[in-house]
Structures are given as C-alpha cells and as structure tokens.
Write a protein that holds these residues in place. Sequence first.
Motif, short mmCIF file in Angstrom:
data_model
loop_
_atom_site.label_atom_id
_atom_site.label_comp_id
_atom_site.label_asym_id
_atom_site.label_seq_id
_atom_site.Cartn_x
_atom_site.Cartn_y
_atom_site.Cartn_z
N ASP A 26 0.82 -1.21 0.00
CA ASP A 26 0.00 0.00 0.00
C ASP A 26 0.85 1.27 0.00
O ASP A 26 1.94 1.30 0.55
CB ASP A 26 -0.89 0.05 1.25
N GLY A 27 0.26 2.30 -0.59
CA GLY A 27 0.87 3.63 -0.51
C GLY A 27 -0.13 4.54 0.17
O GLY A 27 -1.20 4.11 0.59
N TYR A 28 0.23 5.82 0.29
CA TYR A 28 -0.74 6.75 0.88
C TYR A 28 -0.69 8.11 0.20
O TYR A 28 0.32 8.49 -0.39
CB TYR A 28 -0.51 6.89 2.38
N LYS A 29 -1.81 8.78 0.29
CA LYS A 29 -1.94 10.12 -0.26
C LYS A 29 -2.71 10.96 0.74
O LYS A 29 -3.72 10.50 1.27
CB LYS A 29 -2.71 10.03 -1.58
N GLU A 30 -2.21 12.16 0.98
CA GLU A 30 -2.92 13.05 1.91
C GLU A 30 -3.92 13.92 1.19
O GLU A 30 -3.69 14.32 0.05
CB GLU A 30 -1.90 13.96 2.60
N LEU A 31 -4.99 14.25 1.90
CA LEU A 31 -6.01 15.15 1.37
C LEU A 31 -6.40 16.10 2.48
O LEU A 31 -6.40 15.72 3.65
CB LEU A 31 -7.24 14.35 0.94
N LEU A 32 -6.76 17.31 2.10
CA LEU A 32 -7.17 18.26 3.13
C LEU A 32 -8.68 18.44 3.10
O LEU A 32 -9.26 18.75 2.06
CB LEU A 32 -6.49 19.62 2.90
N LEU A 33 -9.30 18.23 4.26
CA LEU A 33 -10.73 18.53 4.39
C LEU A 33 -10.82 19.88 5.10
O LEU A 33 -10.54 19.97 6.30
CB LEU A 33 -11.42 17.44 5.22
N PRO A 34 -11.15 20.95 4.37
CA PRO A 34 -11.08 22.28 4.98
C PRO A 34 -12.17 22.49 6.03
O PRO A 34 -13.15 21.76 6.08
CB PRO A 34 -11.26 23.23 3.80
N ALA A 35 -11.99 23.54 6.84
CA ALA A 35 -12.99 23.92 7.84
C ALA A 35 -14.21 24.51 7.15
O ALA A 35 -14.14 24.91 5.98
CB ALA A 35 -12.38 24.95 8.78
N ASN A 36 -15.32 24.58 7.88
CA ASN A 36 -16.47 25.33 7.38
C ASN A 36 -16.07 26.81 7.26
O ASN A 36 -15.06 27.23 7.81
CB ASN A 36 -17.64 25.22 8.37
N GLU A 37 -16.89 27.57 6.53
CA GLU A 37 -16.54 28.98 6.32
C GLU A 37 -16.34 29.74 7.64
O GLU A 37 -15.53 30.65 7.74
CB GLU A 37 -17.58 29.66 5.46
N ASP A 38 -17.11 29.35 8.66
CA ASP A 38 -16.97 30.05 9.95
C ASP A 38 -15.86 29.46 10.82
O ASP A 38 -15.75 29.76 12.01
CB ASP A 38 -18.31 30.03 10.70
N GLY A 39 -15.06 28.58 10.24
CA GLY A 39 -13.91 28.03 10.97
C GLY A 39 -14.24 26.81 11.81
O GLY A 39 -13.35 26.26 12.47
N THR A 40 -15.50 26.38 11.79
CA THR A 40 -15.85 25.20 12.60
C THR A 40 -15.50 23.91 11.84
O THR A 40 -15.26 23.93 10.64
CB THR A 40 -17.37 25.19 12.94
N TYR A 41 -15.48 22.82 12.59
CA TYR A 41 -15.10 21.52 12.02
C TYR A 41 -16.26 20.88 11.27
O TYR A 41 -17.40 20.95 11.73
CB TYR A 41 -14.66 20.58 13.14
N LYS A 42 -15.94 20.21 10.15
CA LYS A 42 -16.99 19.54 9.38
C LYS A 42 -17.33 18.17 9.96
O LYS A 42 -18.33 17.56 9.61
CB LYS A 42 -16.54 19.37 7.94
N LEU A 43 -16.42 17.64 10.79
CA LEU A 43 -16.66 16.35 11.45
C LEU A 43 -16.41 16.56 12.93
O LEU A 43 -15.81 17.56 13.32
CB LEU A 43 -15.67 15.29 10.93
N GLU A 44 -16.83 15.59 13.74
CA GLU A 44 -16.56 15.67 15.18
C GLU A 44 -15.05 15.90 15.38
O GLU A 44 -14.21 15.19 14.85
CB GLU A 44 -17.02 14.36 15.84
N LYS A 45 -14.75 16.94 16.18
CA LYS A 45 -13.35 17.34 16.34
C LYS A 45 -12.52 16.33 17.14
O LYS A 45 -11.40 15.98 16.77
CB LYS A 45 -13.31 18.71 17.04
N ASN A 46 -13.08 15.84 18.26
CA ASN A 46 -12.26 15.07 19.19
C ASN A 46 -12.28 13.57 18.93
O ASN A 46 -12.52 12.76 19.83
CB ASN A 46 -12.67 15.38 20.64
N ALA A 47 -12.04 13.22 17.69
CA ALA A 47 -12.02 11.80 17.32
C ALA A 47 -11.13 11.60 16.11
O ALA A 47 -10.85 12.54 15.36
CB ALA A 47 -13.43 11.31 16.99
N LEU A 48 -10.67 10.36 15.96
CA LEU A 48 -9.97 9.98 14.74
C LEU A 48 -11.02 9.30 13.85
O LEU A 48 -11.68 8.37 14.30
CB LEU A 48 -8.82 9.02 15.08
N HIS A 49 -11.19 9.81 12.66
CA HIS A 49 -12.23 9.28 11.77
C HIS A 49 -11.64 8.22 10.84
O HIS A 49 -10.55 8.41 10.31
CB HIS A 49 -12.85 10.41 10.96
N ILE A 50 -12.39 7.14 10.68
CA ILE A 50 -11.94 6.08 9.76
C ILE A 50 -13.08 5.67 8.84
O ILE A 50 -14.21 5.48 9.30
CB ILE A 50 -11.50 4.79 10.51
#
Length: 451
Positions: A188-212
Amino acid sequence: MEKNAIIVGAGLVGSLWAVYLAKAGYKIRIYERRSDIRKAEISAGKSINLALSVRGWTALKGAGIEDAVDEIAIPMSGRIMHAVDGDTTYQPYGKEDQAIYSVSRGGLNARMMDIAEEKGNTKIQYNAKCIGADLAAGIVYLENTETGEKFQDQADVVFACDGAFSAVRYQAMQKTDRFDYSQDFIDDGYKELLLPANEDGTYKLEKNALHIWPRGRFMLIALPNEDGSFTCTLFMPFEGEKSFETLTNDEAVIDFFKETFPDFYELCPNLLESWHQNPLSSLSIVRCYPWTKGKFALMGDAAHGTVPFYGQGMNGGFEDCTVMNQLMEKHQKDGQIDWPLVFKEYQINRKPDGDALQELSKHNYYVMRDYVADPLFLLQKKIEARFSQLYPNKWMPLYSQVSFSNIRYSDAWNAGVKQDEIMKKVMNRADINEVWDSQEIENAILNLIDA
Ligand SMILES: Cc1cc2nc3c(=O)[nH]c(=O)nc-3n(C[C@H](O)[C@H](O)[C@H](O)COP(=O)(O)OP(=O)(O)OC[C@H]3O[C@@H](n4cnc5c(N)ncnc54)[C@H](O)[C@@H]3O)c2cc1C
C-alpha cells in the motif's frame, strides 16, 4: 571540559533529543538537510498531523516540554467509523479520561527546535546534508545543498536521527562487516487530502475523534487540525482492481470517492485540488542491527522505521530518547558519560522493542483495514473491555498497553499474542452473541489465563 555532540537530522526525534542533551550540558550542532521549516509557511493542513500517545508524552515530560506541546495538541478520545451508507459508530480508545492527541508535525517540530535553541547551546545548520561518516572518529561529512560546498565536523558522540532512509546508516554503517539490514515495502501507498474547515472556521466532522472509513482492502482516515480542518490520508494498494493505479484521471477519482466515501465526498469540495497537490508515497519497514557503531548511534526511524498504522513511529522514537537519557544518567561519573557502555545497553535493551513496534504496526494495519468494521471483532473488543474493567490486574487491552502505558513494546506484543489466542477460543463459541456478557464467559477467560 566542554562536551560536544552532533545530531544528524532536525526532525521530530533529533529536535527532542537536542533538548535532552542541552539539559545534560552538551554543546550541540545539528545538521539538517532541509531549510528551516519555521521560516517556510506551515499551514496545518499541509503537513501530516500525528497521533501522540502516552509514551510520547512521557518523553516530552522527561525533557520538561510537555506544556509547550499541550498547547497545540487536540485530544481524540475514540475512533468514529464511517460506513458507506453514512452511518457512524463510535469506539472509545480506552477509559473515559483517556485520549490520543492530534498534533501537527510541522508545529511540533518547530516548537521543539525553538526550545532546543533557547537553551543557548544548540546550533542548527540547515541545508546541510550528511553524505558520509567516519564512525570510529566521530566525523560527519556534509554538503551544503545550496552551494554544493563540502565540509565536515567532528564530535565526541554523534546521533543519527536522519529518518527511515538514514544517510549515516546507508553511507557508513551498511558498509561495515556484520551489519544486518532489511527494507520491506508494503503493497500500500498513501496520499494526503485536506478537508477544509467550514466557512466560519468550525469543524466539518466531530473534532475530538480519529475518523476512519474502513473499506476492506483500503481505508481513509482523518485527524483534526487546530484551524478547523482535517488532514486525511487514503491508504490503498499501488496495484490491483481498486488501487492507486486505477485512479488515473479526475473522473476516476471523483467516481471512486462518490461510490466509496460518499459522505466524505459531499464534505470535500476541493477534493481534486488536494488530490493533485499531494504526492503518492510509499511505506516501508526498515530493520537493522547493530544500532550503534564507534561514536555513532541510530535513533528513531533511522533505527526502526515502521508503517504508521499504530500511530507509534514518533512515539517510539521519542521513547528512544527516554531510554537513552536514562542510560546517560546511569553511566555518568564526575560529569563524564561512559558512552560505549550507554550505547551497548541502549541497543541491547531497545532492539526487541523496535522489533515489537514494527510487529504491532503491521498487526494494526490488518486490524484497521479488515476488522474495525467487522461485528465479531467489535464484539470481541467489547468482551475484552468488559473483562478488563472487571479484572484490571489480569487484562489490559493491547491498544491500551501500547497507547496508554509505558509498558515495553516487546512485553505488550507478547501479552497481545497471548490475549489473541485466548480470545480466539472464546469467540469460537457458536452462542457468543448471546452469552458474551455472562459469568460463564468471564470464568472461561479466567481459566484460559491461568491455563
Ligand atoms: C503517513 C504517516 C503517518 C504517521 N503517523 C504517525 C502517528 O500518528 N503517530 C506516530 O507516532 N508516528 C506516526 N508516523 C511516523 C513518524 O512520522 C515517524 O516515526 C517520525 O517522523 C520519526 O521521526 P525521526 O525524527 O526519526 O525521522 P524524521 O521525522 O523523518 O526526521 C528525519 C530528519 O532528518 C533529516 N535528514 C534526512 N536525511 C538527512 C541527511 N542526509 N542529512 C541531514 N538531515 C537529513 C530530514 O530532513 C528530517 O528532518 C507517521 C508516518 C507516516 C508516513
């Protein structure tokens, strides 16, 4: 008498080790191939963020810099799994107050370099690439990457913290007699991607977790950054039916994300931009021995580069600093350190842990890839968690041993293998779904532990 040391590589381990050596009264010169990351713009999303856990914190505490790092660390108390239909399941990593922490690699590295330099006896020279070494004499051969000028430096003791593709190891150690070395790339290889914040700077996913997003043979993970964004990493085979090789054009990439990670696709408007910006990278396990020769010692990835699936590469490298520091204190007399003895004990003590760290990382690769979404695996984890709550002295889940304790990696790995054998027998029961929380299962585990 002035005590001198050279560190090759101002990465995570090199910059932490510099803080330790500076505290021990050493005058340190660090040579780093790259330019100063503190002068380049570090945008959180562009640099991989890492999961910092207990043994990493222990090493930071030992150097007295945990508060400085705490300011940039985001706690993640569990995993959130995303199914294809958008359903999410939360799995706590440990007990209620336990968490691993997301930190920006660049931010952490910069902070430690600042602290090392603040002590006043550390000088970091950038654009200085190690091109060879005289192991017996403590000489490092260097090249200025901007001017091409070649130069050398010498010290009483030299630490090679120059990463998985260490130049000290490759250019010097591997050329000596009876030096064992292997490098295994995984499929396997890996590639990074950026999931940007909402326009108001809030998180698009729950902040205090590692998402899989586990999808069998491949997976996407996301760790939070301080600015509201997430750094996401797609791990996938290089070749095969669903692989990087098949994602040859924008349409194929979009179709793949729409089909495989639909909820993520909806959240990530800049997917293609991010896809093209970030390289496809490979992953390998590097084993070698001995870790010390003459006046040189390998630390961190240079000694035991591993795949990132337990989130322990940096933590393990930081633990090398804890161990080396303990030995440095143990073999100190009248301000003089017996380095040959320190080096001897360092490699004898630490090599089994480096090996175990690599075994654990490979093991968790399969767990994250194949099992985190498997109902039987989830039930097994529930049984283990329940049993460990009832009998904390008899059972600590492997993940907790690795991430929430300072138990040696080799001890954790051996205990994990034994636990796995026990759980295989328990999970073999046809009625396990009905009886999983019964006294009978408790007794069965107790008997198997004592068998
Ligand atoms: C995708 C990914 C995710 C990861 N996630 C985690 C995680 O969540 N948790 C965790 O604990 N670990 C994680 N790791 C592992 C972690 O990144 C490494 O274990 C850690 O960076 C090792 O630190 P190091 O200082 O030994 O090496 P590096 O960080 O690689 O630093 C080596 C330094 O040496 C310099 N250098 C190299 N060659 C030369 C030369 N010839 N001359 C001078 N300088 C040189 C480099 O420029 C660099 O600055 C991850 C790794 C990857 C790839």
